[in-house]
Design an enzyme around this catalytic site. Structure first.
Site, PDB file in Angstrom:
ATOM      1  N   HIS A   1      41.276  69.610  21.960  1.00 29.33           N
ATOM      2  CA  HIS A   1      42.121  70.572  21.899  1.00 29.33           C
ATOM      3  C   HIS A   1      43.377  70.484  22.557  1.00 29.33           C
ATOM      4  O   HIS A   1      43.303  69.677  23.726  1.00 29.33           O
ATOM      5  CB  HIS A   1      41.271  71.918  22.420  1.00 29.33           C
TER       6      HIS A   1
ATOM      7  N   HIS B   1      46.076  72.438  25.096  1.00 32.12           N
ATOM      8  CA  HIS B   1      46.172  73.808  25.913  1.00 32.12           C
ATOM      9  C   HIS B   1      47.767  74.103  25.904  1.00 32.12           C
ATOM     10  O   HIS B   1      48.748  73.165  26.135  1.00 32.12           O
ATOM     11  CB  HIS B   1      46.052  73.537  27.465  1.00 32.12           C
TER      12      HIS B   1
HETATM   13  P1  AMP Z   1      39.304  71.090  29.046  1.00 35.61           P
HETATM   14  O1  AMP Z   1      39.071  71.196  30.240  1.00 35.61           O
HETATM   15  O2  AMP Z   1      40.555  70.502  28.669  1.00 35.61           O
HETATM   16  O3  AMP Z   1      37.864  70.524  27.975  1.00 35.61           O
HETATM   17  O4  AMP Z   1      39.429  72.556  28.315  1.00 35.61           O
HETATM   18  C1  AMP Z   1      38.523  73.234  28.032  1.00 35.61           C
HETATM   19  C2  AMP Z   1      38.861  74.986  27.952  1.00 35.61           C
HETATM   20  O5  AMP Z   1      38.100  75.578  26.876  1.00 35.61           O
HETATM   21  C3  AMP Z   1      38.821  75.763  29.016  1.00 35.61           C
HETATM   22  O6  AMP Z   1      40.165  76.030  29.403  1.00 35.61           O
HETATM   23  C4  AMP Z   1      37.655  76.747  28.671  1.00 35.61           C
HETATM   24  O7  AMP Z   1      38.298  78.088  29.492  1.00 35.61           O
HETATM   25  C5  AMP Z   1      37.936  76.982  27.330  1.00 35.61           C
HETATM   26  N1  AMP Z   1      36.767  77.405  26.613  1.00 35.61           N
HETATM   27  C6  AMP Z   1      35.448  77.176  26.863  1.00 35.61           C
HETATM   28  N2  AMP Z   1      34.831  77.834  25.977  1.00 35.61           N
HETATM   29  C7  AMP Z   1      35.767  78.733  25.294  1.00 35.61           C
HETATM   30  C8  AMP Z   1      35.463  79.713  24.379  1.00 35.61           C
HETATM   31  N3  AMP Z   1      34.208  79.880  23.876  1.00 35.61           N
HETATM   32  N4  AMP Z   1      36.382  80.360  23.962  1.00 35.61           N
HETATM   33  C9  AMP Z   1      37.678  80.081  24.406  1.00 35.61           C
HETATM   34  N5  AMP Z   1      37.901  78.959  25.266  1.00 35.61           N
HETATM   35  C10 AMP Z   1      36.818  78.583  25.827  1.00 35.61           C
END
Ligand code: AMP
Ligand code: ZN
Length: 137
Positions: free
Chosen positions: A100, A102
């Site tokens: 993903h 950001h």
């Molecule tokens: P990373 O640390 O780059 O793997 O980011 C994971 C991101 O996904 C974090 O910013 C979380 O807040 C976000 N996240 C986790 N679960 C969900 C969800 N169900 N819906 C939206 N965002 C999520």
């Protein structure tokens, strides 16, 4: 699609989300725990653990979506800047192992992200390292 992956389910509409953009390859949603309100994550619909396993045909379509979403986030939030972040591996802070990107709105002086220490290279070291990286491309 990976049945054990929450982002596969969100990206493919099985789990509902606050969607800001969708096309045949991607869904962009509001991050559930935003750095600032309006923090978006862009998910490919096809599972890839990280950048290294992202198919080329998806990778080449990703940056135009990032650009489009970032512009919309900037207009909507009135932020002063935007960080584009994409974490690969636990060492890099990845916590959900479905790639993903950001899109993080930033405001002057918000101090929400750490700045890395500025290192340096010895004489010739940068050229040597650049050559090694080039050789892997
Ligand atoms: P990373 O640390 O780059 O793997 O980011 C994971 C991101 O996904 C974090 O910013 C979380 O807040 C976000 N996240 C986790 N679960 C969900 C969800 N169900 N819906 C939206 N965002 C999520
Ligand atoms: Zn997945």
């Amino acid at each position: 699609m990976n049945d054990n992956c929450i982002f596969c389910k969100i990206a493919n509409g099985i789990i509902p989300s606050a969607t800001v953009y969708e096309d045949d390859l991607f869904r962009a949603i509001l991050d559930i725990a935003p750095a600032h309100k309006g923090h978006v994550i862009i998910l490919p619909k096809e599972h890839a653990d990280n950048l290294f396993s992202l198919p080329e045909n998806v990778a080449e379509k990703l940056m135009p979506v990032v650009k489009k979403v970032a512009a919309a986030v900037k207009k909507t939030t009135g932020c002063d800047g935007i960080n584009i972040l994409q974490n690969n591996g636990t060492a890099a802070g990845q916590t959900v192992f479905h790639l993903h990107v950001h899109v993080v709105p930033r405001f002057e002086g918000d101090g929400i992200l750490p700045v890395w220490p500025q290192g340096s290279y010895a004489d010739g070291e940068a050229a040597e390292l650049a050559a090694k990286i080039r050789a892997e491309l």
